[in-house]
Enzyme design. Structure first.
Site, PDB file in Angstrom:
ATOM      1  N   GLY A  98     -65.163  35.339   3.940  1.00  0.00           N
ATOM      2  CA  GLY A  98     -64.526  34.358   4.820  1.00  0.00           C
ATOM      3  C   GLY A  98     -63.026  34.585   4.897  1.00  0.00           C
ATOM      4  CG  ASP A  99     -60.669  32.237   4.047  1.00  0.00           C
ATOM      5  OD1 ASP A  99     -60.873  31.301   4.819  1.00  0.00           O
ATOM      6  OD2 ASP A  99     -60.866  32.178   2.815  1.00  0.00           O
ATOM      7  CE  LYS A 105     -55.283  37.357  13.860  1.00  0.00           C
ATOM      8  NZ  LYS A 105     -54.459  38.416  13.285  1.00  0.00           N
ATOM      9  CG  ASN A 151     -67.958  24.965   5.326  1.00  0.00           C
ATOM     10  OD1 ASN A 151     -67.978  24.834   6.544  1.00  0.00           O
ATOM     11  ND2 ASN A 151     -68.890  25.617   4.667  1.00  0.00           N
ATOM     12  N   GLY A 167     -62.053  26.975   8.351  1.00  0.00           N
ATOM     13  CA  GLY A 167     -60.716  26.656   8.825  1.00  0.00           C
ATOM     14  C   GLY A 167     -60.189  27.815   9.636  1.00  0.00           C
ATOM     15  CB  THR A 195     -71.305  28.461   2.477  1.00  0.00           C
ATOM     16  OG1 THR A 195     -71.230  27.138   3.006  1.00  0.00           O
ATOM     17  CG2 THR A 195     -71.852  29.434   3.515  1.00  0.00           C
ATOM     18  CB  THR A 201     -57.376  26.791   6.806  1.00  0.00           C
ATOM     19  OG1 THR A 201     -57.268  28.198   6.805  1.00  0.00           O
ATOM     20  CG2 THR A 201     -56.733  26.229   8.034  1.00  0.00           C
ATOM     21  CB  VAL A 208     -49.551  44.600  12.839  1.00  0.00           C
ATOM     22  CG1 VAL A 208     -50.276  45.912  12.680  1.00  0.00           C
ATOM     23  CG2 VAL A 208     -49.167  44.353  14.299  1.00  0.00           C
ATOM     24  N   GLY A 209     -50.183  41.025  12.523  1.00  0.00           N
ATOM     25  CA  GLY A 209     -49.485  39.741  12.473  1.00  0.00           C
ATOM     26  C   GLY A 209     -50.357  38.686  13.115  1.00  0.00           C
TER      27      GLY A 209
END
Ligand code: IMP
Length: 430
Positions: free
Chosen positions: A12-13, A18, A38, A40, A238, A298, A414-415
């Protein structure tokens, strides 16, 4: 027919929100198929930052339909809060559709989640305490309350009363807590029902109709492959199926509707909560990764454990998801490291070195990472706008991953902004 699944390839994450936000323009519908609050997602659009727990990231595009599928467990208070926040910021929520078969996360689920963690003591899973496990447990036990139940006051009262009888016994007798008040709960639910009713739809049919009409659908997974209830690092997982197969059961479309599966992975690795982590970095470099990568949850704000890219886990994720391409995020976080370790195999308890993900938990629990060191690039790359302009060592890192994974890397982050996703020039990929 064009159904594409975006799936987390790690714990995750990975930055799926994005990616979904970026790719959403190619799709007419974005559908979430599992998990709940759960998850974010943080999406940065221009100067604005949006944080979502339940809403699919595609909601920021007013021309899209956004589906919360039957496989999602939905906390109505959180969802209503997100809708209100978006509307307050001048964004439309008219494109949302919610499956009537999705289950509700009720206040007792959150209390029981927290209590069960306390009871597990040192064996605790490190859940987000959002009630996710207990809500899915009630779904499987066939005593859950579903979104469609809120549409009929009598059914709702009957179900809440029946559930409360059982849950209050648990709260009082096992945990010594105060019982929940049915009248207050029903009043809250009726308020949520009025807010959510306009969005409730037959989402499985809506998705199937769209796909048959040639309208592309993006299925957005939450969490990641290694947190999958069946295929992840059980019990530190999960309670749903983030893997690509979950997109079918969690949305109601058939497997032949899915034409591609995009895995999203960080260029390194993080994990929240307990459980083994063979490529975890030493404390000094782990802290550096956390600080540079802002690796804090998050949802819970917890520090994420940080480590290096784990190709054993990533290849496993490619296999169980049937991945057709890979997106690497947060390459910039590695910029300050002189060399970059990548875990290419595990050493098991008996000394055996393997590049296969261990099928038995005891092997995985005792596995240590075997690393190769790749050269770093020693330069800030967050301002680079084309893949060709990356330092050669950064491009080589991406190509090396492609070659080892035998999968094309289709985007490199890269961001956090949309314009910080670079498209690699194609090189000899299998
Ligand atoms: P639960 O989903 O709250 O039951 O938590 C079970 C495990 O999944 C814990 O280790 C959590 O930290 C982890 N987890 C759940 N959601 C996420 C997420 O969105 N990102 C990372 N870890 C998560």
């Amino acid at each position: 027919m064009s159904g594409t699944v975006i799936v987390g390839a790690q714990w995750g994450d990975e930055g799926k929100g994005k990616v979904v936000d970026l790719l959403a323009e190619r799709f007419e519908i974005v559908a979430r198929y599992q998990g709940g609050s759960n998850a974010g997602h943080t999406v940065v659009v221009g100067e604005e930052t949006f944080k979502f727990r339940l809403l699919p990231s595609g909601i920021l595009d007013p021309d899209k339909l956004c589906v919360l599928g039957n496989g999602v467990v939905l906390d109505p208070a959180t969802l209503c809060g997100e809708l209100e926040e978006l509307e307050r910021r001048g964004r439309s929520t008219a494109g949302l559709r919610i499956s009537g078969n999705a289950h509700l996360v009720m206040p007792w689920h959150q209390i029981l989640d927290a209590q069960s963690e306390v009871q597990l003591g040192p064996l605790q899973i490190g859940t987000t305490k959002r009630g996710i496990g207990p809500a899915y447990a009630d779904k499987a036990a066939r005593i859950g309350i579903r979104v469609q139940d809120v549409l009929d006051r009598n059914i709702l009262r009957e179900k809440v009363d029946a559930a409360l009888e059982l849950k209050n016994q648990q709260l009082e007798r096992i945990y010594g807590l105060e019982p929940l008040d049915g009248a207050t709960l029903l009043a809250d639910l009726e308020r949520f029902a009025r807010r959510l009713e306009p969005y409730i739809a037959d989402t499985a049919k809506l998705l199937d109709d769209a796909l048959r009409a040639g309208r592309p659908v993006l299925f957005e997974g939450a969490q990641g492959t290694l947190l999958d209830l069946d295929h992840g690092t059980y019990p530190f997982v999960t309670s749903s199926n983030p893997v690509a197969g979950g997109a079918c059961t969690g949305s109601g479309v058939g497997p032949t509707m899915i034409t591609s599966v995009i895995g999203v992975a960080k260029a390194y690795l993080t994990r929240v909560g307990s459980g083994p982590f063979p490529s975890e970095a030493d404390p000094e470099r782990g802290d550096r990764l956390r600080e540079i990568g802002a690796e804090f949850g998050t949802v819970t704000g917890r520090e994420r454990r940080c480590g290096w890219l784990d190709l054993v886990g990533l290849k496993f994720a490619a296999r169980v998801n049937g991945m057709t391409e890979l997106i690497l995020t947060k390459l910039d976080v590695l910029s300050s490291f002189e060399t970059i370790p990548v875990c290419t195999a595990y050493r098991l308890r008996d000394g055996l070195v393997t590049s296969d993900f261990p099928p038995h938990q005891s092997d995985f629990h005792h596995a240590t990472g075997v690393f190769e060191e790749l050269p770093g690039w020693g330069a800030d790359i967050s301002g680079v706008t084309s893949f060709a302009d990356l330092p050669s060592a950064a491009r080589d890192y991406v190509r090396w991953v492609e070659e080892r994974m035998e999968l094309p890397v289709s985007l490199v982050g890269v961001g956090p902004r949309r314009d910080q996703m670079l498209v690699p020039d194609r090189v000899g990929v299998a």
